[in-house]
Write a protein that holds these residues in place. Structure first.
Motif, PDB file in Angstrom:
ATOM      1  N   VAL A 122      -5.638   5.047  -4.384  1.00 15.08           N
ATOM      2  CA  VAL A 122      -4.909   3.936  -3.603  1.00 15.08           C
ATOM      3  C   VAL A 122      -5.923   2.936  -3.193  1.00 15.08           C
ATOM      4  CG1 VAL A 122      -3.332   3.204  -1.870  1.00 15.08           C
ATOM      5  CG2 VAL A 122      -2.823   5.279  -3.172  1.00 15.08           C
ATOM      6  N   GLU A 123      -6.979   3.535  -2.080  1.00 19.86           N
ATOM      7  CA  GLU A 123      -8.062   2.676  -1.823  1.00 19.86           C
ATOM      8  C   GLU A 123      -8.628   1.816  -2.905  1.00 19.86           C
ATOM      9  OE1 GLU A 123      -8.333   1.825   1.557  1.00 19.86           O
ATOM     10  OE2 GLU A 123      -6.607   2.861   1.887  1.00 19.86           O
TER      11      GLU A 123
ATOM     12  N   ASP B 196      -9.877   8.557  -3.575  1.00 17.66           N
ATOM     13  CA  ASP B 196      -8.577   8.000  -3.098  1.00 17.66           C
ATOM     14  C   ASP B 196      -8.301   6.987  -3.997  1.00 17.66           C
ATOM     15  OD1 ASP B 196      -6.455   6.728  -1.894  1.00 17.66           O
ATOM     16  OD2 ASP B 196      -7.205   7.160   0.234  1.00 17.66           O
TER      17      ASP B 196
ATOM     18  N   VAL C 163       1.134   6.163  -7.442  1.00 20.10           N
ATOM     19  CA  VAL C 163      -0.052   6.632  -7.655  1.00 20.10           C
ATOM     20  C   VAL C 163      -0.124   8.138  -7.511  1.00 20.10           C
ATOM     21  CG1 VAL C 163      -2.593   6.982  -7.101  1.00 20.10           C
ATOM     22  CG2 VAL C 163      -1.752   4.597  -7.451  1.00 20.10           C
ATOM     23  N   GLU C 164       0.529   8.814  -6.515  1.00 22.72           N
ATOM     24  CA  GLU C 164       0.649  10.223  -6.308  1.00 22.72           C
ATOM     25  C   GLU C 164       1.655  10.933  -7.349  1.00 22.72           C
ATOM     26  OE1 GLU C 164       2.117  10.657  -2.240  1.00 22.72           O
ATOM     27  OE2 GLU C 164       0.236  10.409  -1.277  1.00 22.72           O
TER      28      GLU C 164
ATOM     29  N   ARG D 166       0.621  -1.311  -0.179  1.00 21.63           N
ATOM     30  CA  ARG D 166       0.026   0.023  -0.106  1.00 21.63           C
ATOM     31  C   ARG D 166       0.897   1.197   0.125  1.00 21.63           C
ATOM     32  NH1 ARG D 166      -5.297   0.861   1.889  1.00 21.63           N
ATOM     33  NH2 ARG D 166      -5.456  -1.128   2.585  1.00 21.63           N
ATOM     34  N   GLU D 167       2.147   1.348   0.816  1.00 18.52           N
ATOM     35  CA  GLU D 167       2.799   2.194   0.773  1.00 18.52           C
ATOM     36  C   GLU D 167       3.586   2.774  -0.334  1.00 18.52           C
ATOM     37  OE1 GLU D 167       7.262   3.052   2.684  1.00 18.52           O
ATOM     38  OE2 GLU D 167       5.907   1.889   3.958  1.00 18.52           O
TER      39      GLU D 167
ATOM     40  N   SER E  43     -10.331  10.223  -9.006  1.00 13.38           N
ATOM     41  CA  SER E  43      -9.952  10.960  -8.050  1.00 13.38           C
ATOM     42  C   SER E  43      -9.901  12.408  -8.363  1.00 13.38           C
ATOM     43  CB  SER E  43      -8.452  10.501  -7.421  1.00 13.38           C
ATOM     44  OG  SER E  43      -7.476  10.524  -8.166  1.00 13.38           O
TER      45      SER E  43
ATOM     46  N   GLU F 297     -15.195   5.688  -2.333  1.00 11.68           N
ATOM     47  CA  GLU F 297     -13.659   5.580  -2.099  1.00 11.68           C
ATOM     48  C   GLU F 297     -13.071   6.455  -3.418  1.00 11.68           C
ATOM     49  OE1 GLU F 297     -12.474   4.449   0.343  1.00 11.68           O
ATOM     50  OE2 GLU F 297     -13.914   3.356   1.410  1.00 11.68           O
TER      51      GLU F 297
ATOM     52  N   THR G  67       2.377   1.716  -3.364  1.00 16.68           N
ATOM     53  CA  THR G  67       1.381   2.097  -4.391  1.00 16.68           C
ATOM     54  C   THR G  67       1.097   3.379  -4.150  1.00 16.68           C
ATOM     55  OG1 THR G  67       0.712  -0.181  -4.174  1.00 16.68           O
ATOM     56  CG2 THR G  67      -0.921   1.493  -5.170  1.00 16.68           C
ATOM     57  N   ARG G  68       0.984   3.852  -2.967  1.00 18.92           N
ATOM     58  CA  ARG G  68       0.594   5.221  -3.025  1.00 18.92           C
ATOM     59  C   ARG G  68       1.658   6.339  -3.547  1.00 18.92           C
ATOM     60  NH1 ARG G  68      -3.263   7.650  -0.405  1.00 18.92           N
ATOM     61  NH2 ARG G  68      -3.992   6.058   0.912  1.00 18.92           N
ATOM     62  N   LYS G  69       2.751   5.942  -3.167  1.00 18.18           N
ATOM     63  CA  LYS G  69       4.008   6.634  -3.974  1.00 18.18           C
ATOM     64  C   LYS G  69       3.753   6.907  -5.310  1.00 18.18           C
ATOM     65  CE  LYS G  69       7.948   5.662  -2.205  1.00 18.18           C
ATOM     66  NZ  LYS G  69       9.295   5.344  -2.007  1.00 18.18           N
TER      67      LYS G  69
END
Length: 378
Positions: free
Chosen positions: A270-271, A268, A146-147, A139-140, A240, A265, A142-144
């Motif tokens: 990532v979610e 977001d 995706v951002e 998840r961490e 998003s 969701e 993935t968030r990096k």
């Protein structure tokens, strides 16, 4: 061939299995390291196909034995030896093509991987099989990634959806794109310099830009079957970005043979991506029938079907749902799946039948898709 440089390049390309014809002893130290790093990955595939290491291979000195490398050490070697573009290509081969899943099973290795779209696809595909302890790290990372995608894509999407120049409102934004030359001349006629034959402009005018208030509902109905991974990622990102627009309500529905409403969701990505379950069949008709229940103002609703249009359910029900929504004046858009190199990969015959039933169909990159929606809701 007698050119030693060309011979060494062929040896690096062909690997250990060319040792008899192109021995490695003519290589420099850096070339031997490159040979070992490439062999660590690609020799696995050759062995899987039935090719075995020769005795001369097994007798190599310890410093050249690829088995001494660890996944983390191998990634470090790639970075030291090759440009970033090569590292990313080899990394993608390791994960996607050659099934080197141990790269995704160690948090330290996962931190060392180049964060890019190929890695994101692998993480989304792998997350269901990951150990519970790895899911938070996935998840961490993935968030990096995706951002970074959102950061690069958002300005292009917002530009595509920006309002047209408003010639009745002045702007504080001083750019030539908004320059009002007629108003500037009119305001500065009193400053006419007859001797030089010019107007001395001491006051410049610029057009304002009207910000659209968009009383629209956008329903993104996204096929999450296995072939749709890249499209699913960009649909989550687009949802998003669209949720941040004023006076726009976004509904996000993902489906295979089951239907999941991720509207809560949608802000977001990532979610959303951690929730999707790739694979399974495809029942477009059922997903469209569910989306029909979400429509309250048909003429202010944009329905977007993101799919390869390979229906596993009832084709007649899918086309009937398309005709019903089109007859109710819902704007119907079909976004065909694209491959990684932006080539259309969807059922063209089914797309033609959808068009005949009232849906506009195209295959577009995300920024072009934003322009398409912008044209609809202008």
């Amino acid at each position: 061939m007698s050119d030693p440089v060309l011979l060494r390049r062929w040896r690096l390309a062909l690997g250990r299995y060319a040792d008899r014809s192109l021995p490695a002893h003519g290589m420099s130290g850096a070339e031997r390291r490159a040979d070992r790093a490439l062999d660590y990955l690609y020799a696995r595939e050759m062995e899987r196909r039935g090719l075995r290491r020769s005795r001369s291979d097994t007798g190599r000195s310890g410093s050249l034995d690829p088995s001494q490398l660890t996944p983390l050490g191998w990634l470090g070697e790639l970075r030291d030896l090759f440009p970033l573009s090569v590292c990313e290509t080899v990394q993608a081969h390791a994960i996607d093509t050659l099934g080197m899943r141990e790269l995704l099973s160690d948090p330290a290795v996962l931190d060392a991987l180049e964060p890019n779209r190929d890695l994101l696809k692998a993480l989304i595909a792998f997350k269901g099989a990951a150990d519970p302890g790895m899911r938070e790290k996935i998840r961490e990372v993935t968030r990096k990634i995706v951002e970074d995608i959102v950061r690069r894509l958002r300005p292009r999407v917002e530009a595509a959806l920006a309002g047209r120049p408003n010639r009745f409102r002045r702007s504080q934004l001083k750019s030539m794109q908004n320059f009002d030359w007629r108003g500037t001349i009119r305001d500065n006629l009193k400053n006419w310099d007859a001797e030089r034959g010019v107007i001395v402009a001491d006051r410049l005018r610029f057009h304002g830009r009207s910000r659209r208030r968009l009383p629209w509902t956008i329903i993104l109905c996204v096929d999450q079957s296995g072939s749709m991974l890249a499209s699913t990622i960009y649909s989550a990102v687009m949802a998003s970005i669209l949720t941040a627009l004023p006076a726009v309500e976004v509904k996000l529905i993902v489906f295979d043979t089951a239907i999941v409403d991720l509207s809560s969701e949608a802000h977001d990505p990532v979610e959303v991506l951690m929730s999707v379950q790739l694979g399974g069949g495809t029942n477009i008709a059922a997903a469209m029938e569910y989306c029909e229940t979400l429509i309250t103002q048909p003429s202010r609703t944009v329905f977007v079907l993101v799919s390869d249009f390979e229906e596993g359910g009832s084709v007649s029900h899918m086309l009937a749902a398309t005709r019903r929504m089109a007859a109710a004046r819902v704007t119907m858009l079909g976004l065909g799946a694209l491959s990684d190199d932006a080539a259309p990969i969807y059922d063209r015959r089914m797309a033609e039948r959808l068009v005949a039933s009232g849906m506009q169909v195209s295959a577009l990159t995300p920024d072009r898709f934003a322009e398409w929606i912008g044209g609809v809701i202008a």
